[in-house]
Design a protein around this motif. Structure first.
Motif: not given
Ligand SMILES: Cc1cc2nc3c(=O)[nH]c(=O)nc-3n(C[C@H](O)[C@H](O)[C@H](O)COP(=O)(O)OP(=O)(O)OC[C@H]3O[C@@H](n4cnc5c(N)ncnc54)[C@H](O)[C@@H]3O)c2cc1C
Length: 549
Positions: A29-30, A55, A59, A64, A66-67, A200, A202, A237, A243, A347
């Protein structure tokens, strides 16, 4: 282990059909980096694997960040040597397994004077920390840190206030496009047979007579699908507790969300050829100033957050914090009207009993199993996703009473097999742009342009993305909305928010043709996208901007 060389169909309708009809060993899930990593690990161990994302892929937080794929020099100061060691080992694995998406990036830490005085203690401490970073695993990258003169430091960022720079240190870490890395993992999982679907979500868990979790009910396109799985992994996350609450009688509150934002400004205002670490006065923190094509982004903040988890916002205070940090070290101030893009993420930090600053909370991860057998993975970092996935699937295997070896340490992600990095050049070129985003799959986009040269035009004027990338995003990357294409398959919104909104009509025409939108749906997508962009700008109290003005 070899990744199948033929790209997976990555067909959502097919995946939804499989979710309804097949029996899975594990349902994840996620579809952030954590869930995507778990799906790859499970599928490559031979488990019948499904992944659902409510989503779009990445997303949540995973688009989002700092990469940076890094050990985190800062965590050494917090004496988290184990975490830094793990991060640096994983950085090396990522550079090898996804060389098109994860690339070495040099960093400059300028040694700054205050009132004309160098803090020798600070300079010595920095040198010591960098030795420690190298020895903890930094050296694996093949280069060690070095001291540079003030002139050399300023060459890397000519806008630095030369009067304040007494020298500097160079060291090495790695950079990625977080959303594309997540997508590459989802597609790699699909290439190994996983059923993977976005949009999709849950809504509840299925339990057997003994109270064991045996799958979930998933809502997609207004329909409910019963997904049968022996084990469910919760990789949601910052939504993890939601969940978990579907499984446990009470809401667990195990996550402490910490908000971080970034801003994008024209590269010409900063002119850094490498990343630069800028200290924040009076805050025991630094922010990164990272070149990204014709733009540079600055971030991040780190603040406690108790607002709604969907769509956290950049506030005027957040923007002011970053501009203040940047402007303290450069000659020509950068203003709010230079801020072309913003993004805010949360975070998913593990809550502790102590009420420490979020910046001081550990970035470690944890895997736990509930009485009903729900396996939850929380915390961690983008960098350590593979390790988190391995620990999680070990737990799944334990529940299934199987012991299978993790196969991901030497697993090249889609686009990596046969990839040859283009030669280092500062000249922007279509070839390099595509190679760095798609690896060997760049050929698929080139083929689209060969068939229809109009697809070689920019998707958003002023940005390097091609119209062909939007078509590819729908055909091969499961993009379903205009926002999927402009925010995550390409990063147009992060780089130039208002320019991407201005190009929304054209982009929607292209995407709509692929997805079969009628005029009303196309207009709705454009309206929704523009409203989201306007809301983002208004929340930060920023003026409308345009590239090149
Ligand atoms: C500002 C900032 C900067 C960062 N910088 C770095 C960095 O430079 N390097 C680094 O290593 N780490 C960094 N991190 C940390 C890293 O980004 C996160 O640890 C990571 O992205 C978390 O990924 P995730 O998959 O756990 O969560 P997410 O990406 O949020 O994914 C969870 C997903 O679960 C989905 N979901 C929720 N509920 C359901 C449901 N009921 N059904 C289906 N799906 C559901 C959500 O839609 C979401 O997509 C940063 C984080 C922030 C906020």
């Amino acid at each position: 282990m070899d990744t199948p060389s033929r790209p997976p169909a990555f067909d959502r309708a097919e995946a939804l059909g499989r979710l309804a009809s097949e029996q899975f060993d594990v349902l994840v899930v996620g579809g952030g980096i954590t869930g995507a990593g778990v799906a790859v690990d499970a599928a490559t161990r031979g488990l019948r694997t499904a992944l659902v994302e409510r989503d779009d892929f990445a997303s949540g937080t995973s688009s989002k960040s700092s990469k940076l794929v890094h050990g985190g020099l800062r965590y050494l100061q917090q004496r988290e040597v184990g975490l830094v060691y793990e991060g640096l080992a994983e950085r090396q694995v990522a550079l090898r397994n996804a060389p098109h998406l994860v690339r070495v990036l040099p960093f400059l830490i300028p040694v700054l004077t205050r009132d004309g005085v160098i803090s020798r203690r600070l300079a010595r401490a920095l040198g010591g920390a960098l030795w420690m970073y190298d020895l903890t695993g930094g050296l694996r990258i093949g280069k060690r840190h070095k001291r540079v003169s003030s002139d050399q430091a300023v060459t890397h960022m000519p806008t630095l206030r030369a009067d304040r720079v007494a020298g500097g240190y160079l060291y090495y870490d790695a950079h990625t496009d977080d959303a594309r890395l997540t997508l590459a993992l989802c597609r790699t999982a699909a290439a190994f047979g996983a059923a993977v679907a976005n949009y999709a979500g849950v809504t509840s868990l299925r339990k057997d007579d003994e109270g064991r979790v045996r799958g979930a009910r998933v809502q997609a396109d207004g329909d409910e699908v019963e997904v049968r799985a022996d084990v469910v992994v919760n990789a949601a996350g910052v939504w993890t507790d939601e969940v978990r609450a579907l499984d446990e009688p009470s809401h667990p509150h195990s996550i402490r969300p910490a908000k971080g934002i970034h801003i994008t400004v024209p590269w010409s205002k900063v002119r850094n050829d490498i990343a630069v670490v800028v200290p924040v006065a009076k805050d025991r923190r630094s922010v990164f100033v990272v070149p990204w094509g014709d733009l540079t982004y600055v971030g991040t903040t780190d603040t406690d957050y108790d607002g709604p988890l969907d769509d956290p916002e950049c506030t005027p205070d957040d923007i002011a914090y970053l501009l203040r940090a940047l402007n303290a070290v450069i000659n020509e101030p950068v203003g709010e009207d230079d801020v072309l893009g913003t993004w805010a993420g949360l975070r998913p930090l593990l809550r502790t009993a102590a009420n420490d600053r979020t910046a001081d909370l550990s970035r470690r991860h944890a895997v736990r199993r509930s009485e009903g057998g729900l396996v939850t993975v929380t915390g961690g970092k983008l960098t350590t996703y593979r390790r988190m996935a391995a620990d999680t699937v070990d737990e799944v295997d334990a529940l299934l009473r199987k012991r299978r070896r993790c196969r991901t340490k030497r697993l090249r992600l889609l686009g990596a097999d046969g990839y040859e990095a283009p030669p280092d050049t500062n000249e922007p070129s279509r070839h390099v742009h595509l190679a760095h985003r798609y690896g060997t799959e760049a050929a698929l986009i080139e083929a689209l342009v060969d068939d229809d040269p109009a697809l070689g035009e920019p998707l958003v004027p002023g940005l390097p993305y091609l119209k062909a990338e939007a078509v590819h995003a729908v055909r091969r990357e499961m993009a379903r909305t205009l926002d999927d294409v402009l925010t995550r398959r390409t990063r147009a919104r992060l780089l130039a928010r208002d320019d991407s909104a201005a190009a929304a009509d054209d982009a929607a025409a292209l995407v709509g043709r692929e997805l079969g939108w009628d005029d009303a749906e196309r207009a709705r997508q454009v309206k929704e996208y523009r409203a989201a962009v306007a809301a983002e700008r208004d929340a930060a109290d920023l003026p409308e901007t345009a590239l090149g003005t």
